[in-house]
Design an enzyme around this catalytic site. Structure first.
Site, short mmCIF file in Angstrom:
data_model
loop_
_atom_site.label_atom_id
_atom_site.label_comp_id
_atom_site.label_asym_id
_atom_site.label_seq_id
_atom_site.Cartn_x
_atom_site.Cartn_y
_atom_site.Cartn_z
N GLU A 105 40.08 33.14 37.87
CA GLU A 105 38.68 32.75 37.66
C GLU A 105 38.59 31.39 36.97
O GLU A 105 37.72 30.58 37.27
CB GLU A 105 37.96 33.82 36.84
N GLU A 125 41.08 43.12 39.35
CA GLU A 125 40.22 43.88 38.42
C GLU A 125 39.88 45.29 38.90
O GLU A 125 39.80 46.22 38.10
CB GLU A 125 38.93 43.11 38.15
#
Ligand code: COA
Length: 704
Positions: A105, A125
């Site tokens: 990210e 995730e």
């Protein structure tokens, strides 16, 4: 403590290097270091571009998972990433190792991304029950489009640098060394006058991101993430990236991320993440103990288990000699190994060259004497103490004096096997699960005399075979099978006698989240397997009746399950679909009558669930108190990796902790009053319930 982020200069390039072993997790100190040095570099007029690299084995491998429980302190990911994205000077990241989660990210918030060829980038995730919550769901669709972003996030598996380049996630795959290559790339950008390229300013390509695509993607992922909500949340977050301006999209992402972070599903999956790593830490096993180097393995028994273990070993590059006294059995085993590799090539899992390499590592022989030169022997013949002792007696004589001897026994007394080998210190249990080349679990059974070196070698072998090795002590069935045979399946069998059907029990257990209900499982593995163990160990005589009676009746009637076409269910030829069989009902009714079990017209699903799952908890508590497992997390790892217990519930012991042990105890007492003996609460359960404690706390306190 050394700075976890340092700043250096390479001509006009400011290089920020993160060094936060072991995996450069983006902890508070990393964020603070990045923030500080970014400010310095930004305000230095001589700096024309900023490059972020990591030292050690990997780029940032994710947010610091420990912060998920302690809370995140400033600088927050969102603010830090916004600062880098908003930089007036181009910001470049150089990726190596695994750029995962918050690492990926962060890379998305920077302007240019380069990577060495073996770097991997991913957003794992969902495997932790959360969504990417540091801008990933908003920036990734802007970089690679909504459709590819959803696939990427649902897939949760990292992609290699070249693939990342093809989908537009990486701009340059470097040849050669990371630092030099990344600096050269940054200098090239500067000389070209490259400008900052904030991802937030891009629009989302929505082509192909329609309802049909979303639904089919979700249906695909539900199979591997049974019972989990996070995939639906990921869709919602990507939809927000399309529907909302960037900042509002981030707000929505944060809301959803916090929701997932607080969910039981996520707590359970994070627990398993750490538990799967903790299993390798053995109390009392000195770090100085070095595992033996294992190159050559002998496997005794060319049946399904032996062949599967041979494949697992050859996959790991080990030389294998597989022994079976019967020429036909050996030929069958070798041919099944060959066929497995052929089918792996046909499915594109391995190349023809890998097939040739691995097949060449396996050879067969009929005599144990052929194992004179191996480093490790894994015995995988059927559960018969006399037979196993015979084999270990011979192995003790024919094998090199330093060779380690392992038994794949699933129920028998390892110490009794070790005793006849003449080298008990070098004997250990390696309990594989079928199919042994696929299942991740390996129960490592530590005998009374198993040496530290043997144990360390067993742990190293587990790692080499890419399995989760969990060390357990000696008792009937060790941890997994004891809980199954004495708890879960025993009670499932009892429910049949009282009036439930195999279909009902299997459905309820599958709805709870298990991969497969107990009767389908018995039919798959063969109803005779456990009966043989009960007979050879004399265990039935030690247990109050009735004890697994309907399963054993099936076995006695040669209704072994899939292999005979009928067991609890009926199977059409060549088809594994379980079909109702009316005779099963009458067999069960007869067994119930024989044991005087009162039958009820109906049993509620809630009762079925509770009565199958709670015995696991109770037996687990006894196992902990006896020291057969080191920690409650070890039991959870065994049941989620080897027995299909739903991961999103964290394993039986975590599940018990999450319900509250006082609640579990109250139910146990109620059932004890109704059903007697087997429901007697384990003393440890009663003790912890009274203290309002948990199995996890108890395990931690013993470590301290
Ligand atoms: N936060 C905190 N600790 C982490 C971590 C993270 N994100 N990722 C790994 N660790 C710790 C592990 O707990 C382990 O600690 P230990 O040595 O005390 O047991 C250590 O780092 C090494 O990890 P391990 O998994 O044993 O090493 P590996 O080389 O086999 O794998 C990774 C490395 C990065 C691939 C793997 O650790 C991983 O997948 N990490 C999680 C990544 C992730 O999910 N990130 C998203 C979070 S937002």
């Amino acid at each position: 403590m050394a700075d976890v982020v340092t700043l250096s200069r390479e001509g006009p390039i400011a290089v920020l290097t993160i060094d936060n072993p072991p995996v450069n997790a983006m902890s508070q100190s990393v964020r603070a270091g990045l923030d500080q040095h970014f400010r310095t570099a930004s305000s230095d007029a001589a700096v024309k571009a900023i490059l972020v690299l990591c030292a050690g084995r990997t780029f940032i491998a994710g947010a610091d998972l420990k912060e998920f429980d302690t809370g995140v302190h400033p600088p927050l990911h969102r603010d830090l990433f916004a600062a880098f994205e908003g930089s007036a000077k181009p910001v470049i990241v150089g990726l190596h190792g695994t750029a995962l989660g918050a690492g990926a990210e962060f890379a998305l918030a920077c302007h240019y991304r380069c990577a060495v060829p073996d770097a991997k980038i991913g957003l794992p995730e969902l495997t932790l029950g959360i969504i990417p919550g540091a801008g990933g769901t908003q920036r990734l669709p802007r970089v690679i489009g909504a459709r590819a972003a959803l696939e990427f996030i649902l897939n949760a598996a990292p992609v290699a640098a070249q693939k990342a380049k093809e989908i537009g996630l990486v701009d340059r795959v470097l040849d050669g060394e990371l630092r030099a290559g990344a600096i050269a790339y940054a200098q090239e950008l500067v000389s070209q006058g490259a400008q900052p390229r904030p991802t937030s300013k891009l629009s989302v390509d929505t082509s192909g991101f329609d309802e049909a695509f979303i639904q089919s993607s979700l249906a695909g992922v539900r199979k591997k993430m049974r019972g989990q909500r996070a995939p639906d949340y990921a869709v919602e977050a990507i939809q927000a990236a399309i529907a909302l301006p960037f900042e509002q999209g981030l707000d929505r992402e944060t809301e959803i991320a916090n929701l997932t972070l607080d969910s039981l599903e996520s707590k359970a999956l994070r627990h398993l993440f750490f538990a799967e790593r903790e299993v390798a830490k053995i109390p009392g096993l000195a770090e100085s103990v070095q595992p033996r180097n294992i190159r050559k393995v002998g496997i005794v028994g060319a049946g399904t288990m032996g062949s599967g273990i041979a494949i697992a070993c050859a996959d790991a590059g080990l030389e294998v000699t597989i022994i079976d006294a019967g020429a036909e059995a050996l030929a069958r085993g070798l041919s099944s190994i060959k066929k497995t590799y052929e089918s792996s090539v046909a499915r594109g899992r391995i190349t023809a060259a890998q097939q040739a390499e691995r097949t060449a590592l396996v050879r067969g022989a009929n005599e144990l004497a052929a194992l004179a030169d191996v480093d490790l022997v894994i015995e995988a013949v059927f559960e018969d103490m006399a037979l196993k002792q015979d084999i270990f007696r011979t192995l003790g004589k024919v094998c090199r004096a330093d060779a380690i001897l392992a038994s794949n026994t699933s129920t028998l007394d390892l110490d009794a096997i070790a005793a006849v080998s003449g080298r008990a210190a070098q004997v250990v249990g390696l309990h594989f699960f079928s199919p042994a080349n696929i299942m991740r679990l390996l129960e490592i059974v530590r005998g009374r005399n198993t040496s530290q070196e043997t144990l360390a070698t067993a742990l190293a072998i587990a790692k080499r075979l890419r399995k989760v090795g969990v060390v357990v002590g000696v008792c009937y069935g060790f941890v997994g099978n004891r809980m199954m045979l004495d708890g879960y399946v025993r009670e499932a069998d009892q429910l049949l006698l009282e009036g439930a059907t195999p279909e009902q029990v299997d459905r309820v257990i599958e709805d709870f989240g298990f991969a497969m209900g107990p009767f389908k499982m018995n039919d798959m593995g063969g109803n005779d397997v456990a009966l043989r163990a009960r007979e050879t160990t004399g265990i039935r005589a030690q247990r109050p009746s009735p004890y697994n009676e309907s399963i054993d009746e099936m076995a006695r009637m040669n209704r072994l399950g899939q292999k005979t076409g009928v067991g609890f269910y009926r199977y059409e030829k060549g088809d594994r679909t379980p079909l109702h069989d009316a005779e099963t009902d009458s067999i069960i009714a007869k067994v119930a009558a024989r044991f005087g079990v009162k039958r009820r017209a109906s049993i509620s699903d809630a009762e079925v669930q509770l009565r199958c799952v709670y015995p696991l908890i109770n037996e687990g508590a006894k196992i902990l108190a006896e020291g057969i497992a080191y920690r409650s997390g070890d039991i959870d790892v065994i049941w989620t990796t080897g027995y299909g217990f739903p991961r999103f519930r964290g394993g039986p012991m975590f599940y018990a902790d999450s319900i509250g042990l006082a609640n579990v105890l109250a139910e146990m007492k109620r059932l004890h009053a109704l059903h007697g003996h087997y429901w007697e609460p384990a003393p440890l359960l009663a003790e912890l319930a009274a203290k309002k404690s948990t199995f996890q706390e108890w395990s931690k306190s013993r470590k301290a």
